[in-house]
Design a protein around this motif. Sequence first.
Motif, short mmCIF file in Angstrom:
data_model
loop_
_atom_site.label_atom_id
_atom_site.label_comp_id
_atom_site.label_asym_id
_atom_site.label_seq_id
_atom_site.Cartn_x
_atom_site.Cartn_y
_atom_site.Cartn_z
N PHE A 9 0.83 -1.21 0.00
CA PHE A 9 0.00 0.00 0.00
C PHE A 9 0.86 1.26 0.00
O PHE A 9 0.67 2.16 -0.82
CB PHE A 9 -0.94 -0.02 1.22
N VAL A 10 1.81 1.34 0.91
CA VAL A 10 2.71 2.50 0.97
C VAL A 10 3.52 2.60 -0.32
O VAL A 10 3.68 3.68 -0.89
CB VAL A 10 3.63 2.42 2.21
N ALA A 12 2.74 1.53 -3.32
CA ALA A 12 1.90 1.95 -4.44
C ALA A 12 1.66 3.46 -4.42
O ALA A 12 1.69 4.12 -5.47
CB ALA A 12 0.57 1.19 -4.42
N LEU A 13 1.44 4.01 -3.24
CA LEU A 13 1.24 5.45 -3.14
C LEU A 13 2.53 6.22 -3.46
O LEU A 13 2.50 7.24 -4.15
CB LEU A 13 0.72 5.83 -1.76
N ASP A 15 4.91 5.15 -5.38
CA ASP A 15 5.09 5.01 -6.84
C ASP A 15 4.20 6.00 -7.59
O ASP A 15 4.59 6.54 -8.62
CB ASP A 15 4.77 3.58 -7.30
N ARG A 16 3.01 6.24 -7.07
CA ARG A 16 2.10 7.19 -7.70
C ARG A 16 2.67 8.60 -7.65
O ARG A 16 2.61 9.35 -8.63
CB ARG A 16 0.72 7.14 -7.02
N VAL A 17 3.24 8.97 -6.51
CA VAL A 17 3.87 10.29 -6.41
C VAL A 17 5.01 10.38 -7.42
O VAL A 17 5.12 11.37 -8.16
CB VAL A 17 4.39 10.55 -4.98
N LEU A 153 3.21 10.65 2.52
CA LEU A 153 2.40 10.33 1.33
C LEU A 153 1.36 11.40 1.05
O LEU A 153 1.16 11.78 -0.11
CB LEU A 153 1.76 8.96 1.51
N VAL A 154 0.69 11.89 2.08
CA VAL A 154 -0.31 12.94 1.88
C VAL A 154 0.36 14.19 1.31
O VAL A 154 -0.11 14.77 0.33
CB VAL A 154 -1.08 13.25 3.18
N LEU A 157 1.38 13.63 -2.38
CA LEU A 157 0.26 13.70 -3.31
C LEU A 157 -0.28 15.12 -3.44
O LEU A 157 -0.62 15.57 -4.54
CB LEU A 157 -0.85 12.74 -2.86
#
Length: 173
Positions: A9-10, A12-13, A15-17, A153-154, A157
């Motif tokens: 989960f961490v 994936a987030l 990687d999204r950033v 993460l927040v 993003l």
Amino acid sequence: MTDRTWKAFVGALADRVERDVRAVLDGLDPALLDAVAVPGTNPIGWLLWHLTRSHDRNVSELAGLPQLWITDGWHARFGRLADPDETGYRHTPEQVAAFVSPEPAVLGAYHWAVAARVRTYLDAAPAGDPDRLATSPTLGDTVPVRDRLVGVLVEGLEHVGQAAYLRGLLERR
């Protein structure tokens, strides 16, 4: 959450950033890095630097490693001091306005190096790491690792979204 689940989960987030940072920088006119929508607001270059510094500081501290900002000489490539506290946190509008971005390739390379550190941390972190209390010498607080990762993460993003929006706004002027 199982060990594999929280790490996935961490990861994936994060990687999204990283993917979104690539999209913001891809083909970006370097002149837009320090441009602002209105005076006193954050430019693209500062936003991407700040989010990457936050990831570097926090994940390096969680992993018990020195920041890449200093050990790999990124501070010099950005024309800044080798100060582990220098992340943009609590920068005044004047400090933000004085920030001069390096070329997009340098911003990107620093982010990719920090993204690799995040993956390395996740690969090595023990199953119960989210519950571990971690003290930040730069922030001066002690919180569970989970809280630190949520903040990273927040913020990542939010800031990459701001940079993407700003790029679109500036390119349409």
